[in-house]
Design an enzyme around this catalytic site. Structure first.
Site, mmCIF file in Angstrom:
data_model
loop_
_atom_site.group_PDB
_atom_site.id
_atom_site.type_symbol
_atom_site.label_atom_id
_atom_site.label_comp_id
_atom_site.label_asym_id
_atom_site.label_seq_id
_atom_site.Cartn_x
_atom_site.Cartn_y
_atom_site.Cartn_z
ATOM 1 C CD GLU A 240 -0.893 0.533 3.699
ATOM 2 O OE1 GLU A 240 -1.088 -0.175 4.676
ATOM 3 O OE2 GLU A 240 -1.286 1.701 3.613
ATOM 4 C CE LYS B 132 -3.531 1.739 11.882
ATOM 5 N NZ LYS B 132 -3.691 1.139 10.538
#
Ligand code: PSU
Ligand code: MN
Length: 310
Positions: A27, A161
């Site tokens: 990404e 995360k």
């Protein structure tokens, strides 16, 4: 390929796909919004080098001039890393940015859409978006999770995360039938922390068995991804208690500053980096690189499996 969406392939990616050699999509949002310049450019180059070292070809994805770019040159990465105002593009933003013709940095979600269109079966990034803390009231659940139920692209990551609710994220993926298999640990990792405290339902350490598992899932009619989690290297990991204390403070700050929605993830990551004196930024860079290397190895094992089966 790409069903009408213009795709501009980097030469080495086009050749690798043509010769059925392993390719790992990466990404670009993590470059433009994840890390500060010049650490973002340096990390992107190290991530690409890690994929190459493991025997696969890296294909960093972005949007520019109305096309999906599959494979960015060093110059492209430099332009995006130092550029300002490049919008974060998730799946639902893709048509607007493509139609407008400007630049866009793809998140996990939109990178999966592009990877599938480009015929790339593997993607790697360190931290997935997930269920945000307090999602019971904010309903803030990353579109990454929905895209994982749609795109037949395997994702090698270090979990979601730390700033997220990792238990709810694991529950969400289970509810949506997304296979999540851990490698190298009994627990799901938490990005730059070794463990999320959530036990993984499956653990596979052998890369060839992992490749066969991905192939088996895609032999069923089910849509969507297989999520493969791998923890950060012990020497790169951040102590969970230290990270948790910084995250609690960052969440309070976000609350006070009224930060919600698309900008929240970047805001929290930056606040935690500050609270840990840059320690988490270092760990973020390291886990992106180590995850990409594992991603490259599993993608190579998958390419061998497909070649042997054909
Ligand atoms: N991993 C990182 N840093 C990041 C991201 C992932 O180490 O910045 C980005 C990815 O692009 C992911 C996005 O798709 O955060 C999720 O954002 P949101 O929670 O707004 O969906
Ligand atoms: Mn969100």
């Amino acid at each position: 390929m790409g069903g009408g969406i213009p795709i501009v392939y980097a030469e080495e990616v086009r050749e690798a796909l043509h010769e059925r050699r392993p390719v790992v999509a990466l990404e670009s949002n993590v470059i433009t919004h994840g890390l500060a310049y010049p650490h973002n450019a340096r990390t992107a180059h190290r991530v690409e080098a890690a994929v190459r070292k493991s025997g696969s070809v890296p294909a960093t994805i972005c949007v520019e001039d109305g096309a999906l770019r599959v494979g960015m040159t060093e110059r492209d990465i430099e332009r995006f890393a130092s550029g300002t105002g490049i919008p974060k593009v998730s799946s639902r933003d893709l048509p607007v940015v493509l139609a407008r013709g400007g630049r866009g940095a793809t998140t996990v979600a939109s990178s999966l859409v592009a990877a599938e269109l480009a015929g790339i079966p593997f993607f790697s990034s360190a931290g997935l978006g997930g269920v945000h803390r307090g999602a019971q009231t904010t309903m803030d659940v990353s579109s990454d999770l929905i895209q994982l139920t749609r795109s037949r692209v395997a994702v090698v990551c270090a979990g979601a995360k730390m700033i997220l609710d990792l238990k709810l994220t694991a529950e969400y993926l289970e509810t949506h039938c997304v296979p999540v298999i851990s490698c190298g640990s009994d627990d799901f990792p938490a990005f730059y922390c070794s463990s999320s405290g959530v036990r993984a339902p499956h653990r596979i350490d052998d890369e060839d068995l992992m490749a066969r598992t991905v192939a088996a899932y895609w032999a069923t009619p089910a849509p969507g991804s297989v999520v493969i989690t791998v923890p950060p290297r012990p020497e790169d990991a951040v102590d969970a208690a230290e990270a948790e204390a910084a995250i609690a403070k960052a969440l309070q700050q976000a609350e006070r500053d009224g930060v919600t929605g698309q900008g929240l993830t970047k805001y929290l990551m930056r606040a935690v980096d500050e609270a840990t004196g840059g320690r988490t930024a270092e760990a973020n860079m390291a886990v992106l690189v180590s995850t990409a290397e594992t991603g490259g190895r599993i993608a190579a094992a998958y390419a061998r499996h497909v070649a042997a089966a054909s």
